[in-house]
Design a protein around this motif. Structure first.
Motif, PDB file in Angstrom:
ATOM      1  N   TYR A   1       0.995  -1.229  -0.247  1.00 26.58           N
ATOM      2  CA  TYR A   1       0.398  -0.109   0.215  1.00 26.58           C
ATOM      3  C   TYR A   1       0.547   1.023  -0.361  1.00 26.58           C
TER       4      TYR A   1
ATOM      5  N   THR B   1      -1.554   1.423   9.115  1.00 21.17           N
ATOM      6  CA  THR B   1      -1.700   1.347   7.150  1.00 21.17           C
ATOM      7  C   THR B   1      -3.158  -0.031   7.710  1.00 21.17           C
TER       8      THR B   1
ATOM      9  N   LEU C   1      -6.309  -1.942   6.163  1.00 22.16           N
ATOM     10  CA  LEU C   1      -5.808  -2.824   5.270  1.00 22.16           C
ATOM     11  C   LEU C   1      -7.206  -3.477   5.563  1.00 22.16           C
TER      12      LEU C   1
ATOM     13  N   PRO D   1      -5.931  -2.363  -1.262  1.00 20.86           N
ATOM     14  CA  PRO D   1      -4.191  -2.271  -1.759  1.00 20.86           C
ATOM     15  C   PRO D   1      -4.058  -1.609  -2.988  1.00 20.86           C
TER      16      PRO D   1
END
Ligand code: ATP
Ligand code: MG
Length: 287
Positions: free
Chosen positions: A10, A51, A55, A62
């Protein structure tokens, strides 16, 4: 497998041909079971922890690779309904003020269950039950979530997720700002939810006490990559790895090590709770 990452990266900036981007999460493969896991995610500031968990409930999509979240596959191109995922995977943000927006704390906690289709009266009841579980008083519930303390805000955000009753609970640094009593009550509550309701719980923390008290599995992130994914107890036996990744030991282990050196006795320093340490000390030193 409930949550399955396949080669996931990402980046907060868009990927462009022939241009190097910095990935906040890089090439992650990960499998998390739908039930019974208690995972702590650790790693230094900026390593990608927040982060990674964003996700896990599709708050972020992504940039590369794909993620299965309880049967739905998310990839850079897939168009999927996100609401069912948010209902199944509840996330308490690192900064609770980003999560709160209603007029009163009670309305805020009620928002989740109402949003997921529970009738108002029942949603309020669920909110009151959740508020009681995290130890919020009626007085706080009547106040604006922006006119309460940081620790109280944290509790309101946690209660909001509990009231929605997700299958998997993710909490980003949930003990920050809580006093020692609030912290220990929260950990007991999470442990109970994990043991009795069999829900998978994932927490991010910098606090190794928290890790050793509740986690069965630990994921260590370093510079956007997973550098350890395995048993909690095995992690704290790996001195070289801990030093290389700037990770500390839990206090109880430090105490056991110091007693071993000072008393010159042969005690097993790898104890992860006060009860275990007490048993080991009585074994070696007698009552
Ligand atoms: N909204 C954003 N926009 C751009 N870059 C970001 C954003 N959020 C995070 N980053 C960057 O992504 C990387 C990972 O950040 P992340 O917040 O996931 O780290 P973290 O491990 O949660 O850190 P901390 O322990 O400080 O909370 C860092 O380099 C950070 O600067
Ligand atoms: Mg973070």
């Amino acid at each position: 497998m409930a949550i399955n990452f396949r080669k996931v990266s990402y980046s907060y900036s868009a990927l462009k041909k022939n241009k190097k981007v910095k990935f906040a999460v890089s090439d992650v493969n990960l499998e998390i079971a739908e039930k019974d896991e208690f995972i702590a995610i650790v790693g230094h500031t900026g390593s990608g922890k927040s982060t990674l968990v964003q996700l896990m409930n599709a708050l972020l999509v992504p940039s590369l690779g794909e993620i299965d979240i309880l049967g739905t596959t998310i990839n850079p191109h897939a168009k999927v309904k996100l609401k069912p995922i948010r209902k199944q995977v509840g996330l308490v943000f690192q900064f609770p003020e980003y999560q709160l927006f209603e007029e009163t704390s009670l309305k805020d906690i009620t928002f989740g269950p109402k949003n997921f289709g529970i009738p108002t009266e029942e949603a309020i009841q669920k909110a009151l039950d959740a508020a009681r579980l995290v130890g919020l008083s009626d007085d706080i519930l009547k106040k604006s979530p922006f006119a309460i303390s940081g620790g109280e805000m944290r509790k309101v955000a946690i209660a909001g997720i509990l009231a929605s009753n997700p299958d998997i609970l993710i909490l980003d640094e949930p003990t920050v700002g809580l006093d020692p009593f609030g912290k220990s009550e929260l950990l007991k509550l999470l442990k109970r939810i994990n043991e009795e309701e069999h829900k998978t719980i994932i927490i991010i923390t910098h606090d190794m006490e928290v890790v050793s008290q509740v986690a069965k599995r630990v994921i260590v992130l370093d510079n956007a990559k997973i550098v350890y994914d395995g048993d909690m107890k095995a992690l704290f036996k790996n001195d070289e790895f801990l030093i290389n990744h700037n990770l500390d030991y839990p206090e109880i282990m430090k105490l056991m090590r110091s007693l071993k050196e000072r008393l010159g006795v042969d005690i097993d320093i790898y104890q992860y709770s006060i009860e275990e340490a007490y048993q080991e000390l009585s074994r070696v030193l007698g009552d």
